[in-house]
Scaffold this active site. Structure first.
Site, mmCIF file in Angstrom:
data_model
loop_
_atom_site.group_PDB
_atom_site.id
_atom_site.type_symbol
_atom_site.label_atom_id
_atom_site.label_comp_id
_atom_site.label_asym_id
_atom_site.label_seq_id
_atom_site.Cartn_x
_atom_site.Cartn_y
_atom_site.Cartn_z
ATOM 1 N N ASP A 1 0.866 -1.157 0.000
ATOM 2 C CA ASP A 1 0.000 0.000 0.000
ATOM 3 C C ASP A 1 0.913 1.220 0.000
ATOM 4 O OD1 ASP A 1 -2.260 1.557 0.398
ATOM 5 O OD2 ASP A 1 -1.910 1.584 2.549
ATOM 6 N N GLY B 1 -4.774 3.598 -3.645
ATOM 7 C CA GLY B 1 -6.005 4.240 -4.058
ATOM 8 C C GLY B 1 -5.764 5.662 -4.526
#
EC number: 7.6.2.1
Lengths: 1096, 354
Positions: A381, A637
């Site tokens: 991430d 994201g």
């Protein structure tokens, strides 16, 4: 599908729904034994051992006392059963504590103190400050006049900020006393585990107000295991109880993970099993033939002429039992034991403690440490994992003016400060949005300073920055909030909050200025969620430039906008919004739709840029791990530019001359397909060049690629060592992990937030960073660490050692069992192939369970190379990754060694103890001592570093062997009475032992030396270099490359559009030149991506 | 797994903060060299010097040891005489089984054994059986140690099938091992003077004292339908039946020697010993050999060249290896830990090794 909860109805619903008894237990006292045994016997190994043990009960075929198998079997089962029982007992205790906790509940209109387990659905539960919520409740009253209360949900989702919860409008203003008598019905969905959704309705019965249906959301609930904070009291209706609460439903038993090594060990076990069957069949046939041809003549054996029908089976079965020790029963126990020790070493490691927070690393899953050493892909991430997730407001662009570009800190920009002092309208509007367009709760501490409790780090950064620019968000009182600007206090009434969702990518508040009664909509959000909705005629070009400029610096951008609303427009919209909020079906979608009706024609005020700093040591860690042959994928994201900037600054990808970044994009299938093929072609061409080629893909293209071009994308995934996937959803992250797993790669997923949980659970190894986004990821993970840089140590030190140690331990376990088994087989050839055991039961059992299992356990301290050497030469991890230390060919080596050693022991023993010395007990003890001596030297030769523990284990075990056997030899009732004393007095015994050791170890040593010196593996070379104290320091030229997210470094080669490379297939690194093919808009305008802003 | 102490922003006041921080400290693992895997360790390297020295030392130690063992074994004087074939009268030579199974034939047989060298006392008399599987599973298990040890366990015969009981009750000692007791006897004479054979203390002392009870008397032994081997004197307790004890120490190999007795006088060289053998034991049915062995002993045991030869071979091989490694070291020297052997140092691109 639905449940109707009747509030305060003592009679009904008792039978319908369960009570509030929480049970996390797997067993009860009664079913423990059968259930546990059933579970244990569902494993193949255990079934095998049980079968063997049962066969041994048949005394006709058992070569040894059944105790030699039953003893260890029962021991092993007892150990794992008592571990289970202990865990279950602890669960029972904690359940009991929770169940017997006293809570205030209304019964028959009176508040009573009852145990938490007696709460029923529909009961009204009263809570006081700092109470734990016993079950899922719908709030109906709080001490706060506005009906607010604060809860801490950290036990539920790991987020530590306070959340506000609100009583439903229908219950607003009900008198404290009347709450006892309230009646009504709540219509709510059946229990589920979604802790972010609760779509229900409440209808109160007369005399309580009207008969209106009042919508309920998750905001009106307080869930089990939360804590009530900063609120004197609150009361609510129990809607879900016991194991049906949201927490209870989300509790699941994660699937046990199997390491690659375990799979390999299972495979080898299978191979040994087949070998064993072959041996048994061959010996069984030989035995029966011998019996019929020879044994009939041996009158003293007295074979009956007519045997029973199963006679042909007897000898094969005897051999099956004799050979059953080929699969060592001790291997499972040994492995479990060392694995839990590996995990403990991780927990204990003082170099992996995050000293900022004092959190040590923790291995939740104790069974998969070896896999750490075999990682091939790391999926990481970005926010909070690579970066610190500590947001600092750095720059802004207000009405086309860039602040903070010179100093790098807008807060110190004198122009901005003077603009603030001069009350420039643009700036004041901008600051107002920064200060109040959020869900932050200001809390006044005792000293008078204001603390902000924010759910998002970005909001926290904005509010704090606004405060420093003299726009201080002072207080929030129910729906009114106060801000202080340059000593004047402005009050706003919050009319609606349009919450942030990841689909809308923006949030808005509708506020009413209490001074002039103007209603304004304040919005903030991602550029593509704000800029396209600017009013016609507004020039957004500067904002687009600002966004791109900031993104190239690796900053997170937010666009701020506002719009004045007319009273009528608001009222009309407000009705629609209320209606949408009370729907039960598709509520989220309906709300989003209604929101878009208000969020348009913005006046864009400006752009903020927030810096998220890289964590310490991230570039070094990534560099080291990539040298170790691990491929990195970044799944984030965040938007592409930011992701690529972060990737550059942390050595993820190399800048242009050395590296190349290929882009996969497109809005339609065709575009994605073409782009994918182009990238694939480039990849194939460059795969031979020493060039770092990476590809970047966004969520939209990824979805198409995964759906329609899975094969091509898989090939790309295999070819590419690095990838950046931006704008991906949690489920896409998990899909990518799944994709790599399906290509047989060992994947490790590392993340810190709730959106990483699925990927973490999906991966072979999940690592959670216990960071600012709560503990959700850390809790779902197999390992939790405090900082990304600990990953290096986790993999290179702990993973690698674990792999090496287990590789040795498992193969050695087979080796030692095979040695003794081969001796038994050889012996059967000189005992008429009748299945006589050379060794007695006690010796066999002790050999497997004690003599050979204890010394090898000390190998958990073995280090082939020192930690420093491994860190300097991370490439050495390749040996683990490729499984070089445990595979069929290394196993064949051990197999050969066991055969050789068995021959040495057997031949020497029967020749040295021939004729008058060939007494059975003596001979068997000579052979056994020969094995033990060899074992000691084998372990010693295979040990790379001797600590005191290893010396104790190896030589102490040898001493223990003699002591134990002397004890047995002193017991008159035992079969080996006096044997060991007799042997130890014979010079020929000791001479035989030395001969066995020299003959057994000489060739092994010679071979090892030869390979070590003349055919050294990389590990050997490094060992030699390390221990000779030689040129080790000049060996690895890894200069720690000091790189950080510096403004000077990062924009290099990216900010300007690249000139096209000579070959048309080369996609220039992040071309900014408008590309016609990717500009066509997708059919869904809601999913427009950043580039499309240009179209407006 | 608690969230309270873990994160920076704590919800409530100072009290819980201090609690949380104290918790943090207690959660911090204590430093010790064991937990950090930093115990001082010695890391041996297989340097040429070490390995060559090891092999040289083994060679240098083993060859003399082998020579000593071999000479000890050579000093043992051993007379081996196979008599199973020769002790069958010529008229039975085609059907030896009939000879041995016939109770009425004369089984006695005279053998002359020349003494090659002076045999110092004590001279041990062994009988050697070849191709006799005392280690056969059916045989080796067919005994009851409890029954042998104590009178009260006379009925402990579950393992003894098929020689467990007769119609008169349990057999003591039961089982195939006892039942097949060796029953050839030897009488020795030198210059027609009888040599006393000492049959005392031929069994292990521990067997006499603990394994075979002094109150256990043979019962129903060899009275059943099938007669195996020797009969026992039922008036003597088992602890006095030393031949039985010797026999019941089952041999692990199909060729074995068992002690028959001792001769407590020197046997002069070049004399001839006359042995009168009662050839009762049936080895003809399975082609087993019977041998009579007279042997002196040494510190290493009886005559067995194996250990000596094996030592010399192993020692020689070790010396050879040592020389081989020295030559290898001289001809093809290879510095240990040369970084140029690390392939990733040769290919600086940092690609995967190999």
């Amino acid at each position: 599908m639905k449940r109707y909860v009747y509030i305060n109805d003592d009679e009904s619903s008792h039978e319908l729904y369960c009570d509030n008894r929480i049970s996390n237990r797997k067993y009860t006292v009664l079913n423990f034994l059968p259930k546990n045994l059933w579970e244990q016997f569902s494993r193949f190994m255990n079934q095998y051992f049980l079968l063997i043990a049962c066969l041994q009960l048949w005394s006709l075929i058992t070569p040894v006392n059944p105790a030699s198998t039953w003893g260890p079997l029962i021991f092993i089962f007892a150990v794992s059963a008592s571990k289970e029982a202990w865990d279950d007992y602890n669960r029972y205790l904690s359940d009991k504590k929770a169940n017997e906790k006293l809570v205030w509940v209304v019964r028959q209109g009176i508040r009573k103190h009852i145990q938490a387990q007696d709460i029923h659905v529909g009961n009204i539960v009263w809570l006081r400050e700092n109470d734990e919520v016993p079950c899922d409740l719908v709030l109906i009253g709080t001490s706060d006049p506005q009906g607010l209360c604060y809860v801490e949900t950290s036990a539920l989702d790991g987020e530590t900020d306070l959340k506000t919860r609100l009583i439903p409008t229908a219950c607003m203003g009900i008198d404290f006393e009347l709450l006892h008598k309230i009646k009504g019905v709540i219509e709510c969905p059946n229990p589920d585990k979604d802790i972010r959704r609760f779509d229900a309705n409440l209808r109160l019965f007369p005399p309580f107000i009207d008969n209106d249906v009042c919508p309920l959301t998750i905001k009106n609930t307080i869930l089990q295991s939360c804590y009530l904070r900063n609120t004197e009291w609150a009361c609510g209706v129990a809607i879900y109880t016991g194991n049906e609460t949201k927490l209870g439903m989300s509790r699941g038993i994660p699937e046990p993970k199997l390491t690659a090594m375990d799979a390999m060990i299972d495979k080898l076990t299978g191979a040994i099993f087949v070998f064993q069957i072959v041996v048994v069949m061959v010996l069984g046939i030989a035995g029966n033939v011998w019996k019929d041809t020879e044994a009939r003549k041996q009158w003293y054996v007295l074979y009956p002429l007519e045997g029973p029908w199963y006679e042909l089976l007897v000898i094969p079965l005897r051999f099956e039992l004799l050979c059953s020790i080929m699969i060592p029963i001790s291997i499972k126990v040994s492995l479990d034991l060392v694995k839990s020790l590996y995990a403990k070493f991780i927990d204990w490691d003082s170099e992996m403690i995050d000293y900022e927070t004092g959190i040590p690393s923790h291995a939740t899953n104790t069974a998969i440490s070896e896999d750490l050493g075999q990682v091939e892909y790391i999926m990481t991430d970005k926010t909070g994992t690579l970066t610190e997730n500590r947001m600092i407001f750095r720059r802004c662009c207000i009405s086309g003016v860039f602040y903070g570009n010179e100093s790098g800190d807008a807060l110190k920009d004198t122009r901005l400060l003077s603009a603030v002092a001069g009350c420039s309208t643009d700036v004041v509007q901008f600051l107002t949005v920064m200060a109040i367009c959020n869900t932050v709760i200001p809390i006044k501490s005792k000293t008078g300073a204001i603390l902000y409790k924010a759910q998002s780090q970005d909001e926290d950064a904005l509010v704090n920055a606004a405060a420093q620019l003299h726009m201080v968000y002072v207080n929030k009182n129910a729906n009114t909030l106060e801000i202080r600007f340059n000593s004047s206090v402005i009050k706003y009434e919050v009319l609606e909050t349009l919450e942030f969702t990841s689909d809308r990518k923006r949030m808005s508040v509708v506020v009413k200025d209490c001074q002039n009664g103007k209603i304004v909509l304040l919005s903030k959000g991602a550029d593509e969620a704000i800029l396209p909705y600017a009013y016609d005629g507004q020039q957004t070009r500067t904002f687009i430039e600002a966004v791109e400029q900031y993104a190239q610096l690796g900053l997170r951008t937010l666009c701020l906008a506002w719009r004045e609303l007319t009273e009528d427009e608001y009222q009309e919209w407000s009705l629609m919004f209320k209606e949408a909020s009370s729907t039960l079906i598709d509520r989220e979608w309906r709300i989003a739709e209604v929101c878009t009706r208000l969020e348009h024609d913005f006046e864009v005020l400006g752009v903020t840029a927030i810096e998220d700093r890289l964590q310490d040591g991230v570039p070094e860690t990534i560099e080291t791990l990539r040298k170790a042959g691990i491929n990195f994928w970044m799944l984030t994201g965040d938007k592409q530019n930011t992701a690529i900037q972060i990737a550059l600054s942390c050595n993820f990808i190399s800048p242009e001359p050395k590296g190349q970044l290929l882009l996969i994009d497109g809005k339609t299938e065709d575009e994605v397909c073409r782009s994918l093929e182009r990238v694939l072609l480039t990849m194939r061409i460059t795969s031979s060049e020493p060039k770092d080629v990476a590809f970047a893909v966004d969520g939209w293209a990824l979805e198409i690629a995964l759906k329609h071009y899975r094969k091509a994308f898989t090939e790309l995934a295999i070819l590419s060592r690095t990838a950046i996937c931006c704008r991906v959803t949690p489920s896409q992250k998990a899909q990518l992990v799944e994709l790599l797993k399906s290509c047989d790669y060992r994947t490790l997923a590392i993340g810190d937030g709730g959106n990483d949980v699925r990927m973490i659970q999906q991966a072979d190894i999940g690592v959670g960073i216990s960071g600012r986004e709560g503990l959700q990821a850390a809790r779902a993970a197999d390992y939790s660490i405090g900082k990304f840089r600990f990953l290096k140590r986790l993999i290179l030190v702990h993973g690698r050692y674990s792999y090496n140690r287990t590789a040795f331990l498992s193969q050695y376990s087979f080796y030692k069992s095979l040695v003794i088994c081969f001796i038994q087989i050889f012996f059967s050839f000189i005992s008429g192939v009748s299945g006589t055991s050379l060794f007695n039961s006690v010796s066999l059992m002790a050999y497997n369970v004690f003599y050979t299992s204890v010394p090898v356990l000390a190998s958990v301290l073995d280090k082939d190379l020192s930690e420093g050497t491994v860190m300097q030469h991370p490439q050495i991890l390749f040996y683990c990754q490729a499984g070089r230390l445990l595979n069929p060919s290394t196993f064949a080596g051990w197999f050969g060694r066991s055969l050789f050693h068995a021959i040495v022991v057997f031949v020497i023993t029967i020749h040295a103890y021939a004729y008058e010395k060939s007494e059975m007990e003596e001979l068997s003890m000579v052979a056994l001592s020969g094995c033990i001596w060899l074992q000691a030297f084998v372990v010693a030769l295979e040990t790379n570093s001797f600590t005191i523990v290893q010396h104790l284990a190896i030589w102490g075990n040898l001493v223990a062997f003699y002591v134990i056997n002397w004890i047995f030899s002193a017991i008159p009732a035992s079969g080996m009475y006096t044997i060991m004393f007799r042997l130890c007095r014979q010079p020929s015994y000791w001479i035989t032992m030395f001969l066995i050791v020299a003959a057994g170890m000489g060739p092994v040593l010679a071979l090892k030396y030869f390979r070590y010196t003349y055919r050294p593996s990389k590990i050997n070379t490094l060992q030699q270099a390390e221990r000779m104290g030689g040129p080790i320091l000049t060996l690895g030229n890894i200069e720690p490359q000091q790189r950080s997210i510096e403004k000077e470094v990062s924009p290099l080669s990216i900010s300007q559009p690249k000139s096209r490379s000579p070959t048309p297939v080369y996609e220039p690194l992040l071309s900014d030149s408008p590309n016609s093919s990717r500009r066509s808009l997708g059919s869904r305008s809601s999913s427009s991506y950043s580039r499309n802003c240009k179209d407006n | 797994m608690d969230a309270n102490g873990a994160t920076t922003s704590s919800a409530d006041g100072g009290g819980s903060n201090s609690k949380a921080s104290s918790k943090k400290n207690s959660r911090k693992p204590k430093y010790s060299r064991f937990t950090q895997q930093e115990l001082p360790a010695c890391k041996p390297v297989l340097t040429p010097g070490l390995v060559i020295a090891t092999f040289t030392i083994i060679g240098v130690v083993f060859i003399p040891l082998g020579l000593v063992s071999l000479s000890a074994s050579e000093h043992v004087v051993e007379i081996v005489d196979r008599y199973d074939d020769s002790c069958v009268p010529p008229n039975y030579s085609n059907d030896k089984l009939k000879f041995i199974q016939n109770a009425d034939t004369n089984k006695s047989c005279i053998r002359i054994l020349p003494v090659p060298k002076l045999m110092k006392k004590p001279v041990y008399i062994y009988y050697q059986l070849d191709n006799y599987y005392q280690n056969h599973r059916r045989y080796v298990k067919s005994r009851s140690d409890k029954q042998l040890r104590s009178k009260s366990a006379a009925n402990d015969i579950s393992d003894c099938t098929p020689e467990d009981k007769t119609k008169d009750g349990p057999i003591v000692p039961c089982g195939l091992v006892a039942w097949s007791l060796f029953n050839d006897t030897y009488g020795f004479s030198l210059d027609s003077k009888m040599i006393q054979v000492n049959k005392h203390n031929i069994a292990w002392k521990s067997d006499k004292d603990h394994k075979f009870g002094d109150d256990v008397y043979p019962k129903n032994f060899q009275t059943g339908g099938l007669i195996g081997g020797a009969k026992l004197n039922s008036s003597l307790p088992l602890s006095e039946q030393e031949d039985l004890m010797v026999w019941m120490r089952t041999a692990a190999l199909p060729t074995f020697r068992k002690l028959y007795g001792k001769i407590d006088e020197d046997l002069p060289a070049n004399k001839k010993i006359q042995v009168e053998i009662q050839n009762n034991y049936n080895t003809y049915s399975f082609g087993g050999k019977k041998k009579l062995v007279l042997s002196t002993t040494s510190w290493i045991g009886g005559k067995n060249d194996f250990l000596g030869i094996a030592y010399i071979i192993v020692g020689g091989l070790c010396l050879f290896l040592a020389v081989f490694f020295i030559l290898l070291y001289v001809i093809k020297p290879r510095p240990l830990g040369d970084p140029s052997y690390l392939s990733w140092n040769r290919t600086p691109s940092g690609g995967q090794p190999n």
